[in-house]
Design a protein around this motif. Structure first.
Motif, PDB file in Angstrom:
ATOM      1  N   MET A 292      -2.294   3.520 -16.548  1.00 52.20           N
ATOM      2  CA  MET A 292      -2.397   3.510 -15.101  1.00 52.20           C
ATOM      3  C   MET A 292      -3.511   4.450 -14.652  1.00 52.20           C
ATOM      4  O   MET A 292      -3.643   5.550 -15.156  1.00 52.20           O
ATOM      5  CB  MET A 292      -1.053   3.952 -14.499  1.00 52.20           C
ATOM      6  CG  MET A 292      -0.973   3.838 -12.994  1.00 52.20           C
ATOM      7  SD  MET A 292       0.633   4.420 -12.405  1.00 52.20           S
ATOM      8  CE  MET A 292       1.704   3.332 -13.330  1.00 52.20           C
TER       9      MET A 292
ATOM     10  N   ILE B 126       1.578   8.928  -9.064  1.00 43.58           N
ATOM     11  CA  ILE B 126       2.310   7.671  -8.999  1.00 43.58           C
ATOM     12  C   ILE B 126       3.258   7.605 -10.176  1.00 43.58           C
ATOM     13  O   ILE B 126       2.839   7.607 -11.331  1.00 43.58           O
ATOM     14  CB  ILE B 126       1.345   6.475  -9.037  1.00 43.58           C
ATOM     15  CG1 ILE B 126       0.381   6.552  -7.854  1.00 43.58           C
ATOM     16  CG2 ILE B 126       2.089   5.168  -9.026  1.00 43.58           C
ATOM     17  CD1 ILE B 126      -0.704   5.520  -7.900  1.00 43.58           C
TER      18      ILE B 126
ATOM     19  N   ALA C  16       6.946   6.028 -12.172  1.00 42.27           N
ATOM     20  CA  ALA C  16       7.536   4.732 -12.491  1.00 42.27           C
ATOM     21  C   ALA C  16       8.747   4.454 -11.615  1.00 42.27           C
ATOM     22  O   ALA C  16       8.777   3.499 -10.872  1.00 42.27           O
ATOM     23  CB  ALA C  16       7.926   4.693 -13.966  1.00 42.27           C
ATOM     24  N   SER C  17       9.758   5.301 -11.677  1.00 43.87           N
ATOM     25  CA  SER C  17      10.926   5.054 -10.857  1.00 43.87           C
ATOM     26  C   SER C  17      11.723   6.336 -10.639  1.00 43.87           C
ATOM     27  O   SER C  17      12.913   6.298 -10.414  1.00 43.87           O
ATOM     28  CB  SER C  17      11.830   4.001 -11.511  1.00 43.87           C
ATOM     29  OG  SER C  17      12.245   4.439 -12.785  1.00 43.87           O
TER      30      SER C  17
ATOM     31  N   LEU D 148       6.948  -5.463 -11.164  1.00 45.59           N
ATOM     32  CA  LEU D 148       6.720  -4.020 -11.081  1.00 45.59           C
ATOM     33  C   LEU D 148       6.942  -3.313 -12.415  1.00 45.59           C
ATOM     34  O   LEU D 148       6.696  -2.110 -12.515  1.00 45.59           O
ATOM     35  CB  LEU D 148       7.622  -3.406 -10.003  1.00 45.59           C
ATOM     36  CG  LEU D 148       7.294  -3.811  -8.559  1.00 45.59           C
ATOM     37  CD1 LEU D 148       8.084  -2.964  -7.577  1.00 45.59           C
ATOM     38  CD2 LEU D 148       5.809  -3.691  -8.264  1.00 45.59           C
TER      39      LEU D 148
ATOM     40  N   ASP E 115       2.116  -1.171 -10.007  1.00 48.12           N
ATOM     41  CA  ASP E 115       2.641  -0.310  -8.951  1.00 48.12           C
ATOM     42  C   ASP E 115       3.056  -1.108  -7.720  1.00 48.12           C
ATOM     43  O   ASP E 115       3.910  -0.672  -6.955  1.00 48.12           O
ATOM     44  CB  ASP E 115       1.573   0.709  -8.536  1.00 48.12           C
ATOM     45  CG  ASP E 115       1.095   1.539  -9.707  1.00 48.12           C
ATOM     46  OD1 ASP E 115       1.941   2.206 -10.324  1.00 48.12           O
ATOM     47  OD2 ASP E 115      -0.115   1.511 -10.012  1.00 48.12           O
TER      48      ASP E 115
ATOM     49  N   ARG F 289       6.338   0.338  -5.298  1.00 45.23           N
ATOM     50  CA  ARG F 289       7.125   1.489  -5.730  1.00 45.23           C
ATOM     51  C   ARG F 289       7.250   2.478  -4.573  1.00 45.23           C
ATOM     52  O   ARG F 289       6.274   2.788  -3.888  1.00 45.23           O
ATOM     53  CB  ARG F 289       6.462   2.169  -6.926  1.00 45.23           C
ATOM     54  CG  ARG F 289       6.447   1.306  -8.177  1.00 45.23           C
ATOM     55  CD  ARG F 289       5.962   2.074  -9.393  1.00 45.23           C
ATOM     56  NE  ARG F 289       5.970   1.197 -10.559  1.00 45.23           N
ATOM     57  CZ  ARG F 289       7.055   0.943 -11.286  1.00 45.23           C
ATOM     58  NH1 ARG F 289       8.208   1.536 -10.966  1.00 45.23           N
ATOM     59  NH2 ARG F 289       6.990   0.132 -12.316  1.00 45.23           N
TER      60      ARG F 289
ATOM     61  N   LEU G 219       4.894   5.462  -4.395  1.00 48.28           N
ATOM     62  CA  LEU G 219       3.546   5.176  -3.911  1.00 48.28           C
ATOM     63  C   LEU G 219       3.511   5.141  -2.390  1.00 48.28           C
ATOM     64  O   LEU G 219       2.536   5.575  -1.765  1.00 48.28           O
ATOM     65  CB  LEU G 219       3.063   3.856  -4.502  1.00 48.28           C
ATOM     66  CG  LEU G 219       1.596   3.503  -4.326  1.00 48.28           C
ATOM     67  CD1 LEU G 219       0.701   4.622  -4.823  1.00 48.28           C
ATOM     68  CD2 LEU G 219       1.278   2.214  -5.068  1.00 48.28           C
TER      69      LEU G 219
ATOM     70  N   ALA H 205      -3.735   2.597  -7.278  1.00 48.62           N
ATOM     71  CA  ALA H 205      -2.608   1.769  -7.686  1.00 48.62           C
ATOM     72  C   ALA H 205      -3.078   0.456  -8.307  1.00 48.62           C
ATOM     73  O   ALA H 205      -4.138  -0.065  -7.968  1.00 48.62           O
ATOM     74  CB  ALA H 205      -1.715   1.471  -6.484  1.00 48.62           C
TER      75      ALA H 205
END
Length: 357
Positions: free
Chosen positions: A1, A18, A20-21, A147, A151, A188, A191, A221
């Motif tokens: 990324m 940024i 992932a989760s 996703l 992103d 996300r 973001l 992104a």
């Protein structure tokens, strides 16, 4: 990324990596819940019948009910909309589907409503759609899967049309070819926190999605297509002459250009509407000629104006309905659209202090 960079129009906001989760302690009221994968944000404004159709599709998604929530953001809070959401919430709560109603009173327009929605959301992934869409049964599953590799993602929008649509319907069907439209988008949450989400100066449903797309791209992104994530977006009926009122949206083109001039020229429009300016110049030429009693020159200018305007009208009629009412509408609105469009473009240029013709 790619590493995140600071977008030009969010200088006051500290950039964030940024992720992932991961959970975000961002100060917004939506505390993330571990069992939720995705929050579906639906802005609405006083059309509960359309919202009911959308919610009916959302609660029947091919997705584990306990893994997603639906957040309806009401930009014009009214009892009918709240009752619709409450009824769906009560009916589908036993299945594990969570529906929440957010009354939005401090903003104006879908951009502000979507901000209120994702900030109140409790999942690390945000899915955006509109209250007049009909998401396919596997829409959410396909968007969330996209996703895993990006992103943000733009799903596919299908706009059903008659064999002979009106000019308004044909224009609205352009949504099906948009690179990124919030009628079908996945982002996300981290973001959105990093970039601030939607710019609430876009108070109409116009260019706010392109602005978010360009902001995401400039933040580093990765934005991909998710064509398996499909929504149907029927064209709503419109009043006669609606295209005249729509020209007011041109001022938001100026705002988008001010924020992202290079991306605007690359992806929206490479230059000004030359035909509109030619029509304006012909009209002004004729008026000036009359002021100086040059009737012959004025007649020549009138002829040029008529030819250009007629050509514009014929172009709008191409491939559209040929009923008497529609042809009359095209003839009447073609007389005024060039002038209104230029007026609102210049209005936006002055309002947002940008050279935009």
């Amino acid at each position: 990324m790619r590493p995140a960079v600071r977008p030009a129009d969010v200088e006051a906001r500290e950039p964030r990596t940024i992720g992932a989760s991961e959970p975000v302690n961002d100060g917004y009221p939506g505390a993330l819940l571990a069992h939720l994968d995705v929050s579906v944000v639906v802005p609405t404004w006083r059309r509960p019948d359309l919202l009911r159709t959308c919610l009916d599709a959302l609660v029947r998604q091919d997705f584990e009910p306990s893994r997603y929530e639906i957040v309806v953001c009401d930009d014009g809070p009214d009892d009918a909309t709240r009752a619709t959401v409450d009824a769906f919430a009560a009916e589908h709560r036993p299945r594990g589907v969570a529906l929440r109603y957010v009354a939005v009173t401090a903003t104006q327009g879908p951009a502000g409503a979507r901000n209120a929605g994702w900030r109140a959301a409790r999942a690390p992934l945000i899915a955006f759609t509109d209250d007049d869409t009909q998401p396919a049964a596997d829409w959410l599953r396909a968007g969330v899967a996209a996703l895993d590799r990006a992103d943000a993602a733009a799903g596919r929008i299908v706009v059903p049309l008659d064999e002979q649509p009106t000019d308004y319907e044909l224009d609205a069907s352009g949504l099906a070819h948009a690179e990124f439209a919030t009628a079908n988008a996945f982002v996300r949450r981290t973001l959105l926190v990093q970039t601030g989400g939607f710019d609430e100066r876009f108070t109409a449903a116009w260019r706010e999605d392109s602005d978010l797309q360009f902001t995401l791209l400039r933040a580093g992104a990765e934005v991909v297509r998710a064509d398996d994530a499909l929504v149907v977006h029927p064209v709503r009926p419109a009043r006669w002459g609606v295209s005249l009122a729509q020209q007011k949206k041109s001022r938001y083109d100026a705002l988008l250009f001010r924020k992202h001039p290079q991306l605007y020229r690359q992806r929206i429009s490479s230059g000004p509407p030359l035909l509109y300016y030619a029509i304006l110049c012909a009209a002004l030429w004729g008026l000036v000629a009359l002021l100086f009693d040059r009737v012959d020159v004025a007649l020549g200018a009138l002829a040029v104006w008529l030819v250009l305007t007629a050509g514009f009208c014929v172009r709008r009629l191409r491939g559209t309905r040929r009923s008497v009412a529609h042809v009359a509408e095209m003839a009447w609105t073609s007389l005024w659209i060039p002038f209104l469009s230029i007026f609102w473009r210049l209005n936006g240029a002055v309002r947002y202090r940008v050279w935009f013709l």
